[in-house]
Design a protein around this motif. Structure first.
Motif, PDB file in Angstrom:
ATOM      1  N   ARG A  45       2.762  35.268 -66.309  1.00 52.07           N
ATOM      2  CA  ARG A  45       2.406  36.183 -67.401  1.00 52.07           C
ATOM      3  C   ARG A  45       2.473  37.633 -66.937  1.00 52.07           C
ATOM      4  NH1 ARG A  45      -3.123  35.069 -70.414  1.00 52.07           N
ATOM      5  NH2 ARG A  45      -1.915  33.177 -70.880  1.00 52.07           N
ATOM      6  N   GLN A  53       6.932  30.068 -71.364  1.00 51.66           N
ATOM      7  CA  GLN A  53       6.663  31.498 -71.505  1.00 51.66           C
ATOM      8  C   GLN A  53       7.871  32.324 -71.080  1.00 51.66           C
ATOM      9  OE1 GLN A  53       3.242  32.758 -69.313  1.00 51.66           O
ATOM     10  NE2 GLN A  53       3.343  34.882 -70.053  1.00 51.66           N
ATOM     11  N   VAL A  62       3.954  25.534 -68.767  1.00 53.24           N
ATOM     12  CA  VAL A  62       3.644  26.700 -69.592  1.00 53.24           C
ATOM     13  C   VAL A  62       4.422  27.922 -69.113  1.00 53.24           C
ATOM     14  CG1 VAL A  62       1.816  28.295 -70.297  1.00 53.24           C
ATOM     15  CG2 VAL A  62       1.358  25.839 -70.180  1.00 53.24           C
ATOM     16  N   ASP A  63       4.565  28.063 -67.782  1.00 56.17           N
ATOM     17  CA  ASP A  63       5.317  29.195 -67.250  1.00 56.17           C
ATOM     18  C   ASP A  63       6.778  29.148 -67.693  1.00 56.17           C
ATOM     19  OD1 ASP A  63       3.091  30.131 -66.034  1.00 56.17           O
ATOM     20  OD2 ASP A  63       3.668  29.583 -63.991  1.00 56.17           O
ATOM     21  N   THR A  76       6.258  38.631 -66.759  1.00 58.63           N
ATOM     22  CA  THR A  76       6.892  38.859 -68.072  1.00 58.63           C
ATOM     23  C   THR A  76       6.365  40.128 -68.735  1.00 58.63           C
ATOM     24  OG1 THR A  76       5.230  37.396 -69.086  1.00 58.63           O
ATOM     25  CG2 THR A  76       7.349  36.417 -68.434  1.00 58.63           C
ATOM     26  N   GLN A  77       5.083  40.392 -68.583  1.00 59.65           N
ATOM     27  CA  GLN A  77       4.542  41.632 -69.137  1.00 59.65           C
ATOM     28  C   GLN A  77       5.168  42.850 -68.467  1.00 59.65           C
ATOM     29  OE1 GLN A  77       0.301  41.211 -68.605  1.00 59.65           O
ATOM     30  NE2 GLN A  77       0.030  40.079 -70.541  1.00 59.65           N
ATOM     31  N   ALA A  95      10.477  32.110 -73.805  1.00 63.28           N
ATOM     32  CA  ALA A  95      10.109  32.940 -74.956  1.00 63.28           C
ATOM     33  C   ALA A  95      10.406  34.410 -74.681  1.00 63.28           C
ATOM     34  CB  ALA A  95       8.622  32.744 -75.284  1.00 63.28           C
ATOM     35  N   ASN A  96      10.128  34.839 -73.450  1.00 60.38           N
ATOM     36  CA  ASN A  96      10.430  36.223 -73.079  1.00 60.38           C
ATOM     37  C   ASN A  96      11.936  36.476 -73.109  1.00 60.38           C
ATOM     38  OD1 ASN A  96       9.211  38.730 -72.227  1.00 60.38           O
ATOM     39  ND2 ASN A  96      10.261  38.429 -70.276  1.00 60.38           N
ATOM     40  N   SER A 129      15.552  38.222 -67.056  1.00 64.17           N
ATOM     41  CA  SER A 129      14.710  37.191 -67.648  1.00 64.17           C
ATOM     42  C   SER A 129      15.252  35.791 -67.349  1.00 64.17           C
ATOM     43  CB  SER A 129      14.611  37.412 -69.154  1.00 64.17           C
ATOM     44  OG  SER A 129      13.668  36.539 -69.740  1.00 64.17           O
TER      45      SER A 129
END
Length: 476
Positions: free
Chosen positions: A421, A218, A214-215, A424-425, A221-222, A195
């Motif tokens: 996104r 994000q 935003v990336d 990270t998913q 946060a991950n 991460s």
């Protein structure tokens, strides 16, 4: 005249001894118990869940091929306080056997007396008396009491064996769970590293204008999700080590170093046949001995309703300064016999018999429940082990596939064909798949322990664990 009296009582004593030698009734054997207590659950010829052929092994701990685990189990058997309490109960039961057995022999007492003017006693009586009494066990009341104590002693010995196996199983399972916690923590750290790379990549792309802020947020946060998971795993890791140390009798300082990899479980487990479980499992053996003890107490209560014959003998020498006794210079001897026949006790003796019969029925029901529980534990462990054995390769393939997808998504994100996104998913999917795989690998070993414990496997002679048991028995 005295000679005739001695011969008369000697004849009575010999007759009583002959009657006391009659055989006691035997408690119900294992086959009778199974027929009476399990009429709706006959043991099948083979385990329904399926099992490997062969008999149950005697040294199941060594089957994992982990020398550290062998040492930990030996340490627990030597220092675990619950086992010390169980061993003390065995010693207590052994003393009960001695006390019950002593009633079969004559009781001999000696009384001495010295009196005089300065002793606050004006009688002036001086002398000694030796007396002996012996209840002739005509109906087996005393022998049933002794045999009941012996059965109770045997049940506590079997309980101790069951407790030792249970502690060994708890140590093994705690060791595997601690290993899992360490590997899960290691996985979380690997995901933190992955991460972190995503955060750096997102930051670089944002700076060159290839992506938005935003990336970056994000990705951060991950990252925090994996950091939080690591903190939770740190706590689970230390708790698992402290639980293991309590079993070892150590101070719970989380100082044990778990294994870096899983021990083997590739060897199949022979399970024998269900009927053998009734002979092998120590908790079932203990329950069977408690049935025998209850049977003996019932017979003892029934014998208590019958007459008792006892012999007595004595020899004495008494002198007095206040009055003259005949034959004062020579000891006097006596011998006699007594008969006590219960005529009326308000139904108390019959009520005692009924109470003992109810206790026997309760012990039989407890044996049946213990046997059914044992059968269920084996069948459940066999089914769960088979399912986990099938799941592990599936989950392993799933984890590898998820990692391949993550690598592909990372490459696509670098060239701008995917957003963060998706990456990270997929990181979360990889973590979930690998974490589930570790959980199943740990559960496989835990279930292997459950199966071996349910089958009643013991500790082989000459092993380190058996040496620890012998050392525990020698410890005062």
């Amino acid at each position: 005249m005295r000679t005739h009296s001695i011969r008369f009582w000697s004849t009575i004593a010999l007759a009583a001894l002959g009657a006391a030698g009659c055989a006691l009734k035997s408690p119900p054997d294992r086959a009778s118990l199974a027929s009476e207590a399990l009429p709706n659950a006959p043991a099948p010829a083979a385990w329904k869940a399926g099992a490997a052929p062969g008999s149950v092994g005697d040294d199941w701990i060594a089957g994992f091929g982990d020398p550290v685990l062998n040492q930990l189990v030996a340490e627990a058997l030597a220092y675990n306080n619950d086992l010390r309490a169980s061993a003390a109960r065995v010693e207590q039961a052994a003393a009960g056997v001695k006390a019950a057995g002593a009633q079969i022999w004559p009781a001999i007492d000696v009384i001495g007396r010295r009196g005089g003017k300065m002793g606050g006693d004006g009688s002036g009586l001086n002398g000694w008396v030796i007396s002996a009494s012996w209840e002739i066990d005509l109906w087996g009341r005393v022998r049933y009491a002794r045999r009941s104590a012996e059965d109770q002693y045997a049940s506590t010995q079997a309980d101790l064996a069951a407790a030792r196996q249970s502690i060994a199983a708890l140590v093994a399972k705690s060791w595997f769970l601690a290993t899992e916690a360490a590997l899960q923590r290691q996985l979380a750290r690997q995901m933190i590293d992955t991460s972190n790379q995503s955060v750096k990549l997102a930051d670089q792309r944002w700076r060159i204008g290839a992506s938005s802020e935003v990336d970056v947020v994000q990705a951060q946060a991950n990252l925090k999700t994996f950091v939080d998971a690591e903190r939770q795993l740190d706590l689970a890791y230390s708790k698992s080590l402290r639980s293991l140390e309590l079993l070892l009798g150590r101070y719970p300082g989380a100082d044990v170093k778990p294994a870096a990899s899983w021990p083997r479980i590739d060897m199949p487990v022979g399970a024998g046949v269900p009927s053998e479980l009734l002979e092998r499992r120590p908790d079932i053996v203990a329950a069977e001995r408690r049935v025998a003890a209850a049977f003996d107490r019932t017979q003892e209560a029934q014998a208590a309703r019958l007459p008792r014959v006892s012999l007595s003998a004595g020899i004495s020498s008494i002198t007095s300064e206040m009055f003259v006794l005949k034959d004062r210079d020579n000891p006097s001897a006596s011998i006699g016999a007594g008969l006590i026949a219960p005529l009326f006790h308000g139904g108390a003796l019959l009520a005692q018999v009924e109470a003992r019969k109810a206790e026997q029925q309760q012990a039989v029901a407890a044996w049946a429940q213990t046997a059914l529980k044992a059968f269920n534990e084996v069948e459940t462990a066999l089914a769960e082990e088979a399912t986990l054995r099938e799941r592990e390769p599936i989950l392993d393939a799933q984890a590898r596939d998820a990692q391949k997808v993550l690598d592909i998504e990372n490459s696509r994100y670098r060239i701008g064909s995917r957003d963060l996104r998706t990456v990270t998913q997929q990181e979360m999917s990889v973590y979930a798949a690998r974490s589930t795989l570790l959980r199943v690998q740990a559960e496989r070993r835990v279930q292997r322990v459950n199966l071996l414990l349910a089958l009643g496997g013991g500790f082989g002679p000459g092993t380190e664990i058996e040496s620890a048991l012998q050392g525990q028995e020698k410890r005062p």
